[in-house]
Structure formats: structure tokens, C-alpha cells
Design a protein around this motif. Structure first.
Motif, mmCIF file in Angstrom:
data_model
loop_
_atom_site.group_PDB
_atom_site.id
_atom_site.type_symbol
_atom_site.label_atom_id
_atom_site.label_comp_id
_atom_site.label_asym_id
_atom_site.label_seq_id
_atom_site.Cartn_x
_atom_site.Cartn_y
_atom_site.Cartn_z
ATOM 1 N N ARG A 109 0.837 -1.199 0.000
ATOM 2 C CA ARG A 109 0.000 0.000 0.000
ATOM 3 C C ARG A 109 0.876 1.255 0.000
ATOM 4 N NH1 ARG A 109 -3.861 -1.793 5.074
ATOM 5 N NH2 ARG A 109 -4.765 -3.648 4.087
ATOM 6 N N VAL A 110 0.296 2.328 -0.500
ATOM 7 C CA VAL A 110 0.988 3.607 -0.463
ATOM 8 C C VAL A 110 1.015 4.100 0.984
ATOM 9 C CG1 VAL A 110 0.969 5.976 -1.309
ATOM 10 C CG2 VAL A 110 0.166 4.125 -2.781
ATOM 11 N N LYS A 111 2.198 4.583 1.418
ATOM 12 C CA LYS A 111 2.328 5.134 2.768
ATOM 13 C C LYS A 111 2.788 6.580 2.681
ATOM 14 C CE LYS A 111 4.316 1.058 3.452
ATOM 15 N NZ LYS A 111 5.269 0.066 3.906
ATOM 16 N N PRO A 112 2.289 7.508 3.510
ATOM 17 C CA PRO A 112 1.222 7.306 4.476
ATOM 18 C C PRO A 112 -0.119 7.011 3.774
ATOM 19 C CG PRO A 112 1.798 9.650 4.292
ATOM 20 C CD PRO A 112 2.751 8.896 3.434
ATOM 21 N N PRO A 113 -1.116 6.590 4.555
ATOM 22 C CA PRO A 113 -1.153 6.405 6.008
ATOM 23 C C PRO A 113 -0.320 5.194 6.452
ATOM 24 C CG PRO A 113 -3.156 5.540 5.031
ATOM 25 C CD PRO A 113 -2.393 6.194 3.927
ATOM 26 N N PHE A 114 0.282 5.301 7.609
ATOM 27 C CA PHE A 114 1.092 4.221 8.147
ATOM 28 C C PHE A 114 0.219 3.221 8.914
ATOM 29 C CE2 PHE A 114 4.073 7.643 7.331
ATOM 30 C CZ PHE A 114 5.061 6.950 6.653
ATOM 31 N N PRO A 115 0.733 1.991 9.041
ATOM 32 C CA PRO A 115 -0.084 0.941 9.669
ATOM 33 C C PRO A 115 -0.583 1.297 11.074
ATOM 34 C CG PRO A 115 1.914 0.003 8.725
ATOM 35 C CD PRO A 115 2.018 1.480 8.543
ATOM 36 N N ALA A 116 0.189 2.054 11.839
ATOM 37 C CA ALA A 116 -0.239 2.368 13.206
ATOM 38 C C ALA A 116 -1.522 3.197 13.205
ATOM 39 C CB ALA A 116 0.864 3.095 13.963
ATOM 40 N N GLN A 117 -1.783 3.920 12.109
ATOM 41 C CA GLN A 117 -3.047 4.654 12.013
ATOM 42 C C GLN A 117 -4.057 3.849 11.205
ATOM 43 O OE1 GLN A 117 -0.130 6.726 11.961
ATOM 44 N NE2 GLN A 117 -0.869 7.006 14.065
ATOM 45 N N ASN A 118 -3.589 3.294 10.108
ATOM 46 C CA ASN A 118 -4.510 2.712 9.143
ATOM 47 C C ASN A 118 -3.907 1.415 8.611
ATOM 48 O OD1 ASN A 118 -6.140 2.220 6.888
ATOM 49 N ND2 ASN A 118 -6.464 4.390 6.529
ATOM 50 N N GLY A 119 -4.078 0.345 9.367
ATOM 51 C CA GLY A 119 -3.465 -0.928 9.003
ATOM 52 C C GLY A 119 -4.482 -1.949 8.554
ATOM 53 N N LEU A 120 -4.496 -3.088 9.224
ATOM 54 C CA LEU A 120 -5.445 -4.154 8.892
ATOM 55 C C LEU A 120 -6.868 -3.633 8.992
ATOM 56 C CD1 LEU A 120 -4.635 -7.542 10.666
ATOM 57 C CD2 LEU A 120 -4.883 -7.126 8.218
ATOM 58 N N TRP A 121 -7.646 -3.810 7.958
ATOM 59 C CA TRP A 121 -9.042 -3.341 7.898
ATOM 60 C C TRP A 121 -9.176 -1.880 8.369
ATOM 61 C CZ3 TRP A 121 -8.212 -8.261 10.443
ATOM 62 C CH2 TRP A 121 -8.406 -9.342 9.575
ATOM 63 N N GLY A 122 -8.140 -1.104 8.064
ATOM 64 C CA GLY A 122 -8.191 0.308 8.412
ATOM 65 C C GLY A 122 -7.962 0.603 9.881
ATOM 66 N N CYS A 123 -7.545 -0.395 10.644
ATOM 67 C CA CYS A 123 -7.380 -0.219 12.083
ATOM 68 C C CYS A 123 -5.893 -0.101 12.450
ATOM 69 C CB CYS A 123 -7.978 -1.410 12.829
ATOM 70 S SG CYS A 123 -9.703 -1.690 12.422
ATOM 71 N N PRO A 124 -5.604 0.472 13.630
ATOM 72 C CA PRO A 124 -4.209 0.593 14.069
ATOM 73 C C PRO A 124 -3.530 -0.774 14.154
ATOM 74 C CG PRO A 124 -5.644 1.908 15.470
ATOM 75 C CD PRO A 124 -6.540 1.090 14.584
ATOM 76 N N THR A 125 -2.373 -0.886 13.520
ATOM 77 C CA THR A 125 -1.696 -2.176 13.411
ATOM 78 C C THR A 125 -0.188 -1.999 13.558
ATOM 79 O OG1 THR A 125 -3.405 -2.898 11.854
ATOM 80 C CG2 THR A 125 -1.373 -4.198 11.895
ATOM 81 N N THR A 126 0.443 -2.927 14.246
ATOM 82 C CA THR A 126 1.902 -2.954 14.293
ATOM 83 C C THR A 126 2.379 -4.252 13.667
ATOM 84 O OG1 THR A 126 2.112 -1.539 16.215
ATOM 85 C CG2 THR A 126 3.907 -3.069 15.846
ATOM 86 N N ILE A 127 3.439 -4.144 12.871
ATOM 87 C CA ILE A 127 4.030 -5.332 12.261
ATOM 88 C C ILE A 127 5.448 -5.484 12.800
ATOM 89 C CG2 ILE A 127 4.732 -6.475 10.112
ATOM 90 C CD1 ILE A 127 2.310 -3.662 9.823
ATOM 91 N N ASN A 128 5.743 -6.652 13.325
ATOM 92 C CA ASN A 128 7.098 -6.949 13.802
ATOM 93 C C ASN A 128 7.540 -8.315 13.311
ATOM 94 O OD1 ASN A 128 6.584 -5.157 16.793
ATOM 95 N ND2 ASN A 128 8.292 -4.807 15.419
ATOM 96 N N ASN A 129 8.827 -8.415 13.116
ATOM 97 C CA ASN A 129 9.424 -9.686 12.707
ATOM 98 C C ASN A 129 9.406 -10.691 13.877
ATOM 99 O OD1 ASN A 129 12.467 -11.065 12.804
ATOM 100 N ND2 ASN A 129 11.384 -11.289 10.881
ATOM 101 N N ILE A 130 9.432 -11.964 13.552
ATOM 102 C CA ILE A 130 9.403 -13.034 14.558
ATOM 103 C C ILE A 130 10.590 -12.920 15.533
ATOM 104 C CG2 ILE A 130 9.473 -15.561 14.916
ATOM 105 C CD1 ILE A 130 6.936 -14.561 13.404
ATOM 106 N N GLU A 131 11.789 -12.759 14.963
ATOM 107 C CA GLU A 131 12.991 -12.690 15.808
ATOM 108 C C GLU A 131 12.954 -11.442 16.696
ATOM 109 O OE1 GLU A 131 16.685 -12.693 13.592
ATOM 110 O OE2 GLU A 131 17.877 -12.384 15.401
#
Ligand SMILES: Cc1cc2nc3c(=O)[nH]c(=O)nc-3n(C[C@H](O)[C@H](O)[C@H](O)COP(=O)(O)O)c2cc1C
Ligand code: FES
Lengths: 434, 158
Positions: A189-211
Motif C-alpha cells: 500500500r501507499v504510505k502514508p497512512p502508516f499501519p499504526a493509524q490505518n493498518g489491517l481493515w483500516g485499524c491501528p496495526t503494528t508489524i514486527n518480525n518473529i525474531e
């Protein structure tokens, strides 16, 4: 710096993947401790520890967590990124197999810290076996009350779902991952909006790696100060370095950041078979810039040292190539990969990656022309920075570095054709002006 | 071909998953995985069936299926041999592994043997670079392979 020899993520404990063994070794006590802290305190602890993301971009983890709104009328989500598809990278898989609960515990602490009630773990589809192993661990954690309603008697509840990908490197890019999870094609997706504002289904989302998440329990149980002193201070902790290619003992080695690249190659991975010379090293997965074999002396595996060496730490996936390697064939293979994986949204990447591959194939076949070298660089330079996501950059960087470092290898593949005959205009066009 | 229909086990699994997502669209990958497991490949009829189950346009399901490399849009052999040809495997003979395996089976990459037993495909990095060259046969990984070892393995798979 290198005295730190403890393995935090993959310690040598038999059957640590079993929840009882994990608990016996102090497992889930960090979650217990975190639940007694205020969420902000947990975020603060991770922020001060200076933990940086292990997914490739080295982004400060605690800082990322502060982007999430505290209050939200929408649900908030955590996506754990286990897509692990960058060539040369095979470390998150070790966590799923040997220490899945450490990751689960880290994800739960992260969820608590950000007030998240739903965690999705996205794992590449090829990892069917590791998805099963992870799912088993998740089921066990549910059974023991570490996941679910009112975790360990606290007011905190969260669900934990493992989502299986289906073969697409691009779905490791965080916004493509969210689209894929939503059931769409994996387009970034084009950023902004960033995931913390507009992520999964438009909701605040954080993405982190497993490690990245697997480091969190240690930071909570032993404190940010302890963690921040491991390895390189700007990017502390241990890293699961994966080393492959021409070494005697390829594999994953957990070592502090700042470890000498030559130590990983020679001391840990046993050096190059036949004691051959090293011609080139890719230090952090196929998208990172190459280093010439002569220049690896003194290079440390941390962001600053690798930057000084003209590259970056990426995923910590080191690929070693000995003196007999056909480097042009390797860079052509890498270009093929990015061409194949480009999602096709952005013209510079979709078309450019195809051009990179096509031109490099001409070099591979010894069919390149004089102008192809400049053309190659020109195409790479015009992809970089001109795309929605960093796949375009990932395709351009290795090629750019290759042209800079191994120009001679390419020039040798230019077809030596006699210069075309000078243009002689046909007689009827020749006008006499004298 | 009969109209495709999920087994009861798959229908139950899908129902259980519905609770885990706020909408039905995210179930498209899980449902397609179940479909591939049950039918072996994703035919246009299967796409239609999955679209119906999830109340999605068939075109959407088609778009998803064709975006991801792991969904087979044509039938594959009983054993789908996926040989990694990416860099770390290539440096340890992954490309030779693919070429030799194909020539022994007298097929080209992407093709299936006449007895419909084996399909061989060249694939991108499997995340087994430390145990290269690597091959995935159906769900299982096989690592540190040579053409000879792979041949033995394929002969054992009956
Ligand atoms: C093309 C592309 C592929 C990526 N693949 C992965 C991946 O497989 N795993 C991963 O953790 N991050 C991957 N990333 C990075 C993610 O976008 C994201 O930065 C990361 O998951 C964040 O986690 P971290 O902050 O913990 O590192 C990829 C990025 C790009 C541009
Ligand atoms: S390059 Fe073959 S598994 Fe990574």
C-alpha cells in the motif's frame, strides 16, 4: 564485545519447544512480570533497550510501538511477520522449531503493551511443517491460559491466529502482508497512512518480525540496561546470523551484533571449502549490497560497520562466494528473483526488474554490448526510490553495488564486435556546399 | 467433473476459522489451501465453489489464486518436486539438481511425468539456504541433496 556468548533466542536446551520444558526454564515469567507493569512501562522498557527490528530495516522496536494510539474506538492488531522469503534468510524457521514459545511470549507482551486483543502470525506457505509446530505451541499456550481470556488472571485478553501464506516474497513487506491477510492479492500500500493509524481493515496495526518479538521476553525479565549492553550499543542484542554458500558449516549462528564478519565465516562456519579465497560476500540477504572478498577484513556485523563497508545488515543472511564463482551468473539469478517477485503495481519496478534481468542475461551469455553497462546502471538508478515499496530498491541495490565493485567482470562479458562501419550517406543525399 | 464440495472436516475447520477474522474475505487463503489439499489443484470449478462459500466474486478468488505461486492452477503429479534454484542453492548445485532431475525423468521444469507421478518445478528460495540445495516434495523439505540422493528419494516414494 565478543565475550557475550549466551544464546538468548536459540539456547542449547533439549526439547525447549515443549511448553513444560520452556516453563521449567523460566518461560512465561516475563509475561507474568509484564502483566504487573503498566503497558506504557513495557513500551518504555523496550524503547530504552534500543532493540531494533530484525526484519531487515533495523527500525527501533519500542519507538514503533509508541506510534500506536493508546485509545482507539477501533480494534488494534499485531501482525507477526514470519514470511521469511529473502534469499539467504532461514532464521525465523529455527525459532518456530526450537523455541516457539519465546516468540509467542514476546508477541503477547507486545500485544499487552499496545493494548492489542488480536495477534496474527503470518507464515510463508512453504513452511507447512513449521506452521504445524507453531500451531501446536499456540494450542499449548491457550491450554495453559497464556493466550485467551483474562490471561493469567489479569484483565488482559488476546486471541492468537496463525495465517498461512501461499508463496509470494512480496507478502513479507508489511503492507502487502496486511493485504494478503485481508484476503486480497499481496499488493503493497501507499504510505502514508502508516499501519499504526490505518493498518489491517483500516485499524491501528503494528508489524514486527518473529525474531524481533523473540527478544522481548528477555528485555522484560532482565531489564533494558542489561540488554542494551550486549554487542553493538546502537543495535544491541544477539542476531541469528544465517550463513550459506561456500562455507564448510553453513547454518544459523546466534552471535552478538558487532561480531566480525570474518569470525562468522572462519571461526563459526569453518571457513571456505578447499581454503579457497573469498571473491564476494552478500552480508544481509540478497537485497543487500555486495562486499568484495578483499574488503571483508575488519567488517563487523552491525549497522554502522556495514554501512561503512557500503552495505547493510538486512536480515543477517550472509552468502559467501569463493574465487571460482561465476559472479555474473549469481547477480543474474538475483535479478531474476526480483523480476519474478515484483507485484507489478509500479512501472519502474515491474518493467525495470525485467530490464535488469534481460541485460544481465546478455552479460551472462557474453552477448552484451558496450552500452549495456551504462544502461544497466541507469535502469537500476531509475528504479531506486521510485516505487511504492522497497522491493524496487531491493532489486536495484545489489545490481548497483555489483557494477561498482565488479565492473571488470561485466566488461569481460561485453561482446567484442568490430565498430560498425562509419555512416556513408548515399550519393543522392550528398549535397555539395563548397 | 462433479461439482466440488468440501469434506465435512474442511467445512467444520472453515467454520471454526470464521470466528478468528472480522470478515469472510480473509478466509480465502485458508479455504484455497483446504481446496488444494482435497482436490490437488485449483480448477475454475473450485474457484467458483470457494467464491460461493465465502460470498466473494469469482473474479476475486481468481485474482488471488493466480497471484500466489503455491496454488496449482493445473493438475500436478502425486509428488510435486519443487527444486530451489535461488542463490545459496545455486552455489551448491541447485541448478544442476533441477536440470539432472528433469533429464532423468525426461520432462522439462513445470511438467509432469507420463504416469502422473511426478511434477518437477524450479522454485525460489525455500528458506533452507543453510542446508542447500533444498527441495520441497509436497509439504516436506529435503535438504543437502545431490542429484543421486534425490533420485533415490524419488524411487522410494511410491
Ligand atoms: C520486499 C520486502 C520483503 C520483506 N520481507 C520481510 C520478511 O519476509 N520478513 C520480515 O520480517 N520483514 C520483511 N520485510 C520488512 C517488513 O516490511 C517490515 O519492515 C518488518 O516486518 C518489520 O518488523 P521489524 O521492525 O520487527 O523488523 C520486507 C520488506 C520488503 C520491502
Ligand atoms: S536459496 Fe535455496 S533455500 Fe534459500
Amino acid at each position: 564485545m565478543e565475550e557475550f556468548s549466551e544464546k538468548l533466542i536459540l539456547p542449547d536446551i533439549t526439547d525447549l519447544h515443549r511448553i513444560e520444558v520452556y516453563e521449567k526454564n523460566g518461560g512465561y515469567s516475563a509475561l507474568r512480570k509484564a502483566l504487573r507493569m503498566k503497558p506504557e512501562e513495557v513500551v518504555d522498557e523496550v524503547k530504552k533497550s534500543n532493540l531494533r527490528g530484525r526484519g531487515g530495516a533495523c527500525f527501533p522496536t519500542g519507538f514503533k510501538w509508541t506510534f500506536m494510539p493508546k485509545e482507539s474506538d477501533k480494534p488494534k492488531y499485531l501482525c507477526a511477520n514470519g514470511d521469511e522469503s529473502e534469499p539467504g534468510t532461514f532464521k525465523d524457521r529455527q525459532i518456530f522449531e526450537f523455541n516457539p514459545h519465546l516468540f509467542i511470549e514476546g508477541a503477547l507482551i507486545a500485544a499487552y503493551a499496545m493494548g492489542i486483543a488480536v495477534v496474527y502470525t503470518y507464515v510463508r506457505g512453504e513452511y507447512a511443517k513449521w506452521i504445524d509446530l507453531l500451531q501446536r505451541a499456540v494450542d499449548d499456550a491457550y491450554r495453559k491460559g497464556y493466550i485467551g481470556d483474562k490471561i493469567l488472571g489479569s484483565a488482559f485478553s488476546t486471541e492468537f491466529t496463525v495465517h498461512k501464506g501461499a508463496g509470494a516474497y512480496i507478502c513479507g513487506e508489511e503492507s502487502a502482508l496486511m493485504n494478503s491477510l485481508e484476503g486480497e492479492r499481496g499488493y503493497p500500500r501507499v504510505k502514508p497512512p502508516f499501519p499504526a493509524q490505518n493498518g489491517l481493515w483500516g485499524c491501528p496495526t503494528t508489524i514486527n518480525n518473529i525474531e524481533t518479538l523473540a527478544n522481548v521476553p528477555h528485555i522484560i525479565s532482565r531489564g533494558w540496561e542489561w540488554f542494551s549492553k550486549i554487542g553493538d550499543s546502537k543495535q544491541p542484542g544477539t542476531i541469528l546470523f544465517g550463513i550459506s554458500g561456500h562455507v564448510k558449516k553453513p547454518g544459523v549462528y546466534e552471535l552478538p551484533t558487532g561480531t566480525l564478519l570474518t569470525d562468522i565465516i572462519h571461526k563459526h562456519a569453518g571457513g571456505v571449502p578447499g581454503n579457497k579465497k573469498i571473491k564476494a560476500v552478500i552480508p544481509g540477504g540478497s537485497s543487500t549490497k555486495w562486499i568484495r572478498g578483499e574488503n571483508i577484513e575488519g567488517v563487523r556485523m552491525d549497522a554502522d560497520s556495514l554501512k561503512a563497508a557500503g552495505s547493510s545488515i538486512g536480515t543477517g543472511g550472509i552468502i559467501v562466494m569463493d574465487e571460482d564463482t561465476d559472479l555474473v551468473a549469481v547477480i543474474t539469478r538475483i535479478a531474476h528473483f526480483y523480476h519474478h517477485e515484483s507485484c507489478g503495481q509500479c512501472t519502474p519496478c515491474r518493467e525495470g526488474c525485467g530490464w535488469l534481468e534481460k541485460i544481465l542475461k546478455r552479460f551472462s551469455a557474453g552477448e552484451a554490448t558496450e552500452g549495456d553497462l551504462d544502461l544497466l546502471l541507469d535502469v537500476a538508478n531509475n528504479i531506486e526510490g521510485n516505487t511504492i515499496c522497497a522491493l524496487g530498491d531491493a532489486a536495484a541495490w545489489p545490481v548497483q553495488s555489483f557494477v561498482g565493485l565488479f565492473r571488470d567482470e561485466l566488461e569481460r562479458r561485453v561482446k567484442k564486435t568490430p565498430a560498425p562501419p562509419a555512416y556513408v550517406p548515399p550519393p543522392h543525399l550528398v549535397t555539395s556546399r563548397s | 467433473m462433479k461439482d466440488p464440495m468440501f469434506s465435512d472436516a474442511h467445512l467444520q475447520k472453515l467454520d471454526a476459522l470464521r470466528k478468528r477474522y472480522p470478515k469472510s474475505k480473509p478466509l480465502v487463503l485458508p479455504a484455497l489451501w483446504m481446496a488444494q489439499e482435497q482436490f490437488g489443484w485449483i480448477s475454475p470449478e473450485v474457484m467458483k465453489y470457494v467464491a460461493g462459500l465465502l460470498d466473494l466474486p469469482v473474479s476475486h478468488v481468481y485474482g488471488v489464486v493466480t497471484f500466489y505461486t503455491m496454488f496449482n492452477t493445473k493438475p500436478v503429479g502425486k509428488y510435486h518436486v519443487q527444486v530451489c534454484t535461488n542463490v545459496s542453492c545455486m552455489l551448491r548445485g541447485g541448478d544442476r539438481l533441477l536440470a539432472e532431475t528433469c533429464s532423468r525423468l525426461k520432462i522439462r521444469p513445470g511438467e509432469t511425468t507420463g504416469d502422473e507421478r511426478i511434477t518437477v518445478t524450479g522454485v525460489e528460495c525455500l528458506g533452507s539456504c543453510g542446508t542447500a540445495p533444498a527441495v520441497q516434495i509436497n509439504d516436506d523439505y529435503h535438504e543437502n541433496l545431490s542429484p543421486e540422493k534425490l533420485e533415490t528419494l524419488l524411487n522410494e516414494l511410491r
